[in-house]
Design a protein around this motif. Structure first.
Motif, PDB file in Angstrom:
ATOM      1  N   ILE A 202       0.823  -1.215   0.000  1.00  0.00           N
ATOM      2  CA  ILE A 202       0.000   0.000   0.000  1.00  0.00           C
ATOM      3  C   ILE A 202       0.859   1.268   0.000  1.00  0.00           C
ATOM      4  CG2 ILE A 202      -2.098  -1.026   0.929  1.00  0.00           C
ATOM      5  CD1 ILE A 202      -1.348  -0.065   3.690  1.00  0.00           C
ATOM      6  N   GLN A 203       2.159   1.125   0.311  1.00  0.00           N
ATOM      7  CA  GLN A 203       3.082   2.265   0.260  1.00  0.00           C
ATOM      8  C   GLN A 203       4.510   1.752   0.209  1.00  0.00           C
ATOM      9  OE1 GLN A 203       2.809   5.234   3.495  1.00  0.00           O
ATOM     10  NE2 GLN A 203       5.036   5.273   3.487  1.00  0.00           N
TER      11      GLN A 203
ATOM     12  N   VAL B 233      -0.785   2.978   8.468  1.00  0.00           N
ATOM     13  CA  VAL B 233      -0.106   4.218   8.830  1.00  0.00           C
ATOM     14  C   VAL B 233       0.750   4.617   7.634  1.00  0.00           C
ATOM     15  CG1 VAL B 233      -0.035   3.788  11.326  1.00  0.00           C
ATOM     16  CG2 VAL B 233       1.829   2.964   9.876  1.00  0.00           C
ATOM     17  N   SER B 234       1.274   5.814   7.662  1.00  0.00           N
ATOM     18  CA  SER B 234       2.183   6.264   6.621  1.00  0.00           C
ATOM     19  C   SER B 234       3.540   6.520   7.265  1.00  0.00           C
ATOM     20  CB  SER B 234       1.652   7.540   5.955  1.00  0.00           C
ATOM     21  OG  SER B 234       2.528   7.959   4.942  1.00  0.00           O
ATOM     22  N   ILE B 235       4.511   5.689   6.931  1.00  0.00           N
ATOM     23  CA  ILE B 235       5.840   5.761   7.526  1.00  0.00           C
ATOM     24  C   ILE B 235       6.857   5.966   6.404  1.00  0.00           C
ATOM     25  CG2 ILE B 235       7.574   4.483   8.883  1.00  0.00           C
ATOM     26  CD1 ILE B 235       5.072   5.151  10.503  1.00  0.00           C
ATOM     27  N   ALA B 236       7.779   6.902   6.598  1.00  0.00           N
ATOM     28  CA  ALA B 236       8.802   7.173   5.586  1.00  0.00           C
ATOM     29  C   ALA B 236       9.813   6.029   5.516  1.00  0.00           C
ATOM     30  CB  ALA B 236       9.515   8.475   5.924  1.00  0.00           C
ATOM     31  N   ASP B 237      10.392   5.843   4.340  1.00  0.00           N
ATOM     32  CA  ASP B 237      11.487   4.892   4.121  1.00  0.00           C
ATOM     33  C   ASP B 237      11.150   3.461   4.552  1.00  0.00           C
ATOM     34  OD1 ASP B 237      13.053   6.983   3.152  1.00  0.00           O
ATOM     35  OD2 ASP B 237      13.770   7.487   5.156  1.00  0.00           O
ATOM     36  N   ALA B 238       9.939   3.031   4.237  1.00  0.00           N
ATOM     37  CA  ALA B 238       9.515   1.664   4.576  1.00  0.00           C
ATOM     38  C   ALA B 238       8.518   1.190   3.527  1.00  0.00           C
ATOM     39  CB  ALA B 238       8.870   1.641   5.957  1.00  0.00           C
ATOM     40  N   THR B 239       8.381  -0.132   3.440  1.00  0.00           N
ATOM     41  CA  THR B 239       7.321  -0.706   2.610  1.00  0.00           C
ATOM     42  C   THR B 239       6.195  -1.113   3.546  1.00  0.00           C
ATOM     43  OG1 THR B 239       8.918  -1.530   1.007  1.00  0.00           O
ATOM     44  CG2 THR B 239       6.720  -2.509   0.952  1.00  0.00           C
TER      45      THR B 239
ATOM     46  N   PHE C 158       2.493  -2.960   3.868  1.00  0.00           N
ATOM     47  CA  PHE C 158       1.617  -3.946   3.243  1.00  0.00           C
ATOM     48  C   PHE C 158       0.297  -4.045   3.995  1.00  0.00           C
ATOM     49  CE2 PHE C 158       5.985  -5.505   2.782  1.00  0.00           C
ATOM     50  CZ  PHE C 158       6.061  -5.898   1.457  1.00  0.00           C
ATOM     51  N   ASN C 159      -0.720  -4.489   3.276  1.00  0.00           N
ATOM     52  CA  ASN C 159      -1.982  -4.890   3.881  1.00  0.00           C
ATOM     53  C   ASN C 159      -2.062  -6.415   3.776  1.00  0.00           C
ATOM     54  OD1 ASN C 159      -4.744  -4.598   4.891  1.00  0.00           O
ATOM     55  ND2 ASN C 159      -5.322  -5.260   2.845  1.00  0.00           N
TER      56      ASN C 159
END
Length: 197
Positions: free
Chosen positions: A105-106, A132-138, A140-141
């Motif tokens: 998802i991101q 959540v939205s976390i920088a520098d990470a993948t 998943f759902n």
């Protein structure tokens, strides 16, 4: 674009719990025979859990679709060298297997990286109940597995301070919406053949 390709893929997260007395043999056997498995699908990462899951391995595989995964699993059942040289010897070494399917998802672009090269680098994988939205990470759902809808966060770290800052960010963002959110984490060390290092 790599990130867009990764967004449509299906990922399978597998965790093997190995009997402690068999862990060194499991690692050796896997290192010797993983090439047979790599002929069938793309390995994203293969790690040993250092914290949060003693004597566990965690691996992430990429497939174009659920149907492609099913076809690979079917083909593997008929691969005589894979079954005789690896699976038949590996199965008695493990006491539990878990798997889940995931969708990005991101941060899908991080899955195409060759990974960190610092000898002190490692990965973390965290599970939380909501996105959540976390920088520098993948991020998943989970689409099938123990907790459908759970969010899985995979991130690389250069050192422990980097991990602690990441963990605090995940905890802060997660508990902002669910104050008593249950958060689990594992610290992962890559196997020599792991694409994400």
């Amino acid at each position: 674009m790599a990130g867009k390709r990764a967004l449509g893929a299906l990922y399978e997260l597998r965790t093997y719990s190995v009997y402690p007395e068999h862990f060194p043999s499991f690692v050796k056997l896997t290192n010797e025979h993983i090439d047979k498995r790599l002929a069938y699908s793309k390995l994203v990462g293969y790690w040993s859990a250092e914290l949060g899951g003693i004597n566990q391995t965690v691996h992430l595989w990429e497939y174009e679709s659920f149907e492609a995964r099913a076809e690979v699993r079917k083909e593997l059942t008929f691969d005589k060298p894979w079954n005789e040289e690896y699976m038949n010897r590996m199965r008695p070494m493990i006491h539990q297997q878990d798997n889940a399917t995931l969708q990005v998802i991101q941060g899908g672009e991080y899955l195409d990286a060759t990974g960190k090269s610092s000898p002190s680098s490692f990965y973390s994988i965290m599970a939380i109940p909501q996105p959540v939205s976390i920088a520098d990470a993948t991020i998943f759902n989970m689409t099938a597995g123990p907790t459908v809808g759970q969010t899985i966060i995979l991130a690389a770290h250069d050192d422990w301070n980097d991990y602690e800052a990441h963990a605090k960010e995940v905890e802060r963002d997660s508990r902002a919406t669910i104050p008593n959110a249950n958060i689990s984490a594992k610290i992962l060390s890559p196997f020599p053949f792991s694409p994400l290092r």
